[in-house]
Design an enzyme around this catalytic site. Structure first.
Site, PDB file in Angstrom:
ATOM      1  N   CYS A 132       1.049  -0.919   0.235  1.00 21.94           N
ATOM      2  CA  CYS A 132      -0.126  -0.127  -0.145  1.00 21.94           C
ATOM      3  C   CYS A 132       0.857   1.157  -0.232  1.00 21.94           C
ATOM      4  CB  CYS A 132      -1.066  -0.013   1.058  1.00 21.94           C
ATOM      5  SG  CYS A 132      -1.787  -1.614   0.929  1.00 21.94           S
TER       6      CYS A 132
ATOM      7  N   ASN B  34     -10.130   0.390  -0.350  1.00 24.10           N
ATOM      8  CA  ASN B  34      -8.470   0.124  -0.281  1.00 24.10           C
ATOM      9  C   ASN B  34      -7.779  -0.072  -1.543  1.00 24.10           C
ATOM     10  OD1 ASN B  34      -5.863  -0.180   0.050  1.00 24.10           O
ATOM     11  ND2 ASN B  34      -6.027  -0.855   2.245  1.00 24.10           N
TER      12      ASN B  34
ATOM     13  N   HIS C  10      -3.034   7.931   2.115  1.00 29.13           N
ATOM     14  CA  HIS C  10      -3.729   6.483   1.381  1.00 29.13           C
ATOM     15  C   HIS C  10      -4.589   6.144   2.368  1.00 29.13           C
ATOM     16  CE1 HIS C  10      -3.756   2.259   0.521  1.00 29.13           C
ATOM     17  NE2 HIS C  10      -4.131   1.543   1.906  1.00 29.13           N
TER      18      HIS C  10
HETATM   19  O1  UT7 Z   1      -3.686  -1.132   3.389  1.00 25.58           O
HETATM   20  C1  UT7 Z   1      -3.466  -1.893   4.001  1.00 25.58           C
HETATM   21  C2  UT7 Z   1      -3.560  -1.026   5.356  1.00 25.58           C
HETATM   22  N1  UT7 Z   1      -4.751  -1.993   6.227  1.00 25.58           N
HETATM   23  C3  UT7 Z   1      -5.188  -0.567   6.468  1.00 25.58           C
HETATM   24  O2  UT7 Z   1      -4.759   0.319   6.864  1.00 25.58           O
HETATM   25  C4  UT7 Z   1      -6.929  -1.728   7.888  1.00 25.58           C
HETATM   26  C5  UT7 Z   1      -7.067  -1.382   9.109  1.00 25.58           C
HETATM   27  N2  UT7 Z   1      -7.691  -2.171   9.383  1.00 25.58           N
HETATM   28  C6  UT7 Z   1      -8.766  -1.592  10.155  1.00 25.58           C
HETATM   29  O3  UT7 Z   1      -9.056  -1.344   8.953  1.00 25.58           O
HETATM   30  C7  UT7 Z   1      -9.779  -1.633  10.816  1.00 25.58           C
HETATM   31  O4  UT7 Z   1      -9.407  -2.720  11.908  1.00 25.58           O
HETATM   32  C8  UT7 Z   1     -11.127  -2.736  10.294  1.00 25.58           C
HETATM   33  C9  UT7 Z   1     -12.572  -1.924   9.070  1.00 25.58           C
HETATM   34  C10 UT7 Z   1     -10.289  -3.765   9.155  1.00 25.58           C
HETATM   35  C11 UT7 Z   1     -11.982  -3.319  11.215  1.00 25.58           C
HETATM   36  O5  UT7 Z   1     -11.975  -2.219  12.001  1.00 25.58           O
HETATM   37  P1  UT7 Z   1     -12.251  -2.281  13.551  1.00 25.58           P
HETATM   38  O6  UT7 Z   1     -12.889  -1.550  14.743  1.00 25.58           O
HETATM   39  O7  UT7 Z   1     -10.188  -3.120  14.117  1.00 25.58           O
HETATM   40  O8  UT7 Z   1     -12.449  -4.167  14.133  1.00 25.58           O
HETATM   41  P2  UT7 Z   1     -12.833  -5.501  14.617  1.00 25.58           P
HETATM   42  O9  UT7 Z   1     -11.017  -6.069  14.266  1.00 25.58           O
HETATM   43  O10 UT7 Z   1     -12.215  -5.440  16.203  1.00 25.58           O
HETATM   44  O11 UT7 Z   1     -13.596  -6.250  14.748  1.00 25.58           O
HETATM   45  C12 UT7 Z   1     -15.156  -5.870  15.392  1.00 25.58           C
HETATM   46  C13 UT7 Z   1     -15.832  -7.105  15.299  1.00 25.58           C
HETATM   47  C14 UT7 Z   1     -15.052  -8.724  15.296  1.00 25.58           C
HETATM   48  O12 UT7 Z   1     -15.915  -9.454  16.432  1.00 25.58           O
HETATM   49  P3  UT7 Z   1     -16.270  -8.938  17.574  1.00 25.58           P
HETATM   50  O13 UT7 Z   1     -14.888 -10.550  18.057  1.00 25.58           O
HETATM   51  O14 UT7 Z   1     -16.350  -7.809  18.350  1.00 25.58           O
HETATM   52  O15 UT7 Z   1     -17.530 -10.379  17.913  1.00 25.58           O
HETATM   53  C15 UT7 Z   1     -15.266  -8.699  14.335  1.00 25.58           C
HETATM   54  O16 UT7 Z   1     -15.174 -10.363  13.768  1.00 25.58           O
HETATM   55  O17 UT7 Z   1     -17.107  -7.067  14.089  1.00 25.58           O
HETATM   56  C16 UT7 Z   1     -16.094  -7.756  13.346  1.00 25.58           C
HETATM   57  N3  UT7 Z   1     -16.247  -8.289  12.052  1.00 25.58           N
HETATM   58  C17 UT7 Z   1     -17.298  -8.136  11.007  1.00 25.58           C
HETATM   59  N4  UT7 Z   1     -18.290  -7.538  11.561  1.00 25.58           N
HETATM   60  C18 UT7 Z   1     -19.674  -7.056  10.559  1.00 25.58           C
HETATM   61  C19 UT7 Z   1     -15.322  -7.853  11.356  1.00 25.58           C
HETATM   62  N5  UT7 Z   1     -15.760  -7.546   9.520  1.00 25.58           N
HETATM   63  C20 UT7 Z   1     -16.891  -7.579   9.528  1.00 25.58           C
HETATM   64  C21 UT7 Z   1     -17.436  -7.589   9.126  1.00 25.58           C
HETATM   65  N6  UT7 Z   1     -19.538  -7.379   8.800  1.00 25.58           N
HETATM   66  N7  UT7 Z   1     -16.935  -7.357   7.454  1.00 25.58           N
END
Ligand code: UT7
Length: 323
Positions: A114, A280, A250
């Site tokens: 990225c 992304n 980004h």
């Molecule tokens: O380009 C390279 C760089 N990449 C990035 O910068 C990405 C960086 N990370 C992010 O943007 C965020 O961490 C995400 C968007 C990937 C995730 O957001 P988050 O607020 O960190 O959520 P999380 O991973 O803590 O997940 C929260 C909950 C989890 O459920 P539990 O464990 O709390 O029950 C996940 O399983 O949301 C769940 N979850 C979803 N729910 C519905 C994860 N993906 C989804 C989904 N739909 N697509």
């Protein structure tokens, strides 16, 4: 007099197919509401079957050349920033060179995931400053849709396809921060973080593989490292956040974009945001945002821009340039 790598043209290409968040609701346990609120993404473009990174890169390059008023043989070098080249080799860049009908110069790919476009700009800048090239086509192009595990809701909803391109040209400047062109750069990587963002395939497995990400971990690094690298690059140019007309980040997550702007003390009305429409697009996201920012009438000649990115590696960096 100082030679500067100045932007002479910009262009982009997005594949026709637009996929709204709601399309994922039928196949995985997710919702438009979750995707919007956690990432800011509303839709993304996916390449058509058979459409490749070099196809999209060529279209973006043609748009940038047209805007620059140049033809392919005016270009000395092509650098394509990508992690999704059509084939393991040759480079996507040499395929673009052939498709443009360019019969001179040289072309190669740059892979820093990225952050690839920032690394490619650093490379193009070095070619221009060392007089190895006068005009360089710098392209970011990706088909991340080919790397998705469609059963993995934590990654498949976040990425999109597209391409953006800049024509950089060596021009004389005064050697201070009022010059147009690239004013400073800051590049970093830390290979200890491989396991939080990688593709589980490649030559060692004989498969293309799928993207794997520990999103929360990457998020934490992004918020911490992006403002720091932007500050460092600004400092190298003798500038501060107060001098910035546009942050061009980004486009991975609106929450990361907002947190970085806040740490830089730059208000959100001075940030180019396209994540809602593109998702992304990895190395394509910054040139896409630059091109869209110009097309929207936001970025104007003379504006001071800081672009920053982080991705797999981890690799991260930033560039300060005057448009
Ligand atoms: O380009 C390279 C760089 N990449 C990035 O910068 C990405 C960086 N990370 C992010 O943007 C965020 O961490 C995400 C968007 C990937 C995730 O957001 P988050 O607020 O960190 O959520 P999380 O991973 O803590 O997940 C929260 C909950 C989890 O459920 P539990 O464990 O709390 O029950 C996940 O399983 O949301 C769940 N979850 C979803 N729910 C519905 C994860 N993906 C989804 C989904 N739909 N697509």
């Amino acid at each position: 007099m100082t030679i500067r790598a100045v932007v002479r043209g910009v262009g982009h290409y997005l594949p026709e197919r637009v996929v709204p968040n709601s399309e994922f609701e039928a196949t995985i346990d997710t919702s438009d509401e979750w995707i919007r609120s956690r990432s800011g993404i509303e839709r993304r473009h996916f390449a058509a079957e058979g459409q490749t990174t070099s196809d999209m890169a060529t279209r973006a390059a043609q748009a940038a050349l047209a805007q620059a008023g140049l033809v392919p043989d005016d270009i000395d070098a092509i650098i394509v920033a990508t992690s999704t080249a059509d084939l393991t080799f040759p480079s996507a860049a040499t395929m673009v060179q052939a498709r443009l009908g360019m019969t001179r110069g040289f072309a190669y790919d740059m892979q820093a995931v990225c952050a690839g476009f920032v690394f490619a700009l650093a490379n193009a800048n070095a070619l221009i400053l060392s007089a190895q090239a006068r005009r360089v086509l710098v392209i970011g192009a990706e088909t991340f849709s080919r790397l998705m595990d469609w059963n993995d809701r934590t990654t498949s909803v976040l990425f999109g396809d597209g391409a953006g391109a800049l024509v950089l040209e060596g021009q004389e400047g005064m050697g201070d921060s009022t010059d147009r062109g690239i004013l400073s750069l800051d590049l970093n990587s830390d290979g200890r973080h491989k396991d939080i963002l990688y593709v589980d395939g490649g030559v060692s497995t004989g498969t293309t593989g799928h993207l794997r990400m520990m999103g929360k971990e990457v998020f934490r690094h992004a918020v911490e490292k992006l403002a720091d690298t932007a500050h460092t690059a600004l400092e190298k140019a003798g500038l501060t956040g107060g001098d910035v007309d546009w942050i061009v980040p980004h486009q991975a997550n609106i929450r990361i974009i907002e947190a970085t702007a806040k740490r830089m003390q730059v208000p959100m009305d001075r940030v180019i945001v396209t994540v809602q429409d593109h998702g992304n697009t990895s190395a394509a996201s910054i040139p896409l945002a630059l091109s869209v920012g110009v097309a929207r009438g936001q970025i104007k000649p003379g504006d001071l821009i800081v672009a920053e990115a982080i991705g797999g590696g981890l690799a991260w960096g930033s560039v300060v340039l005057r448009w």
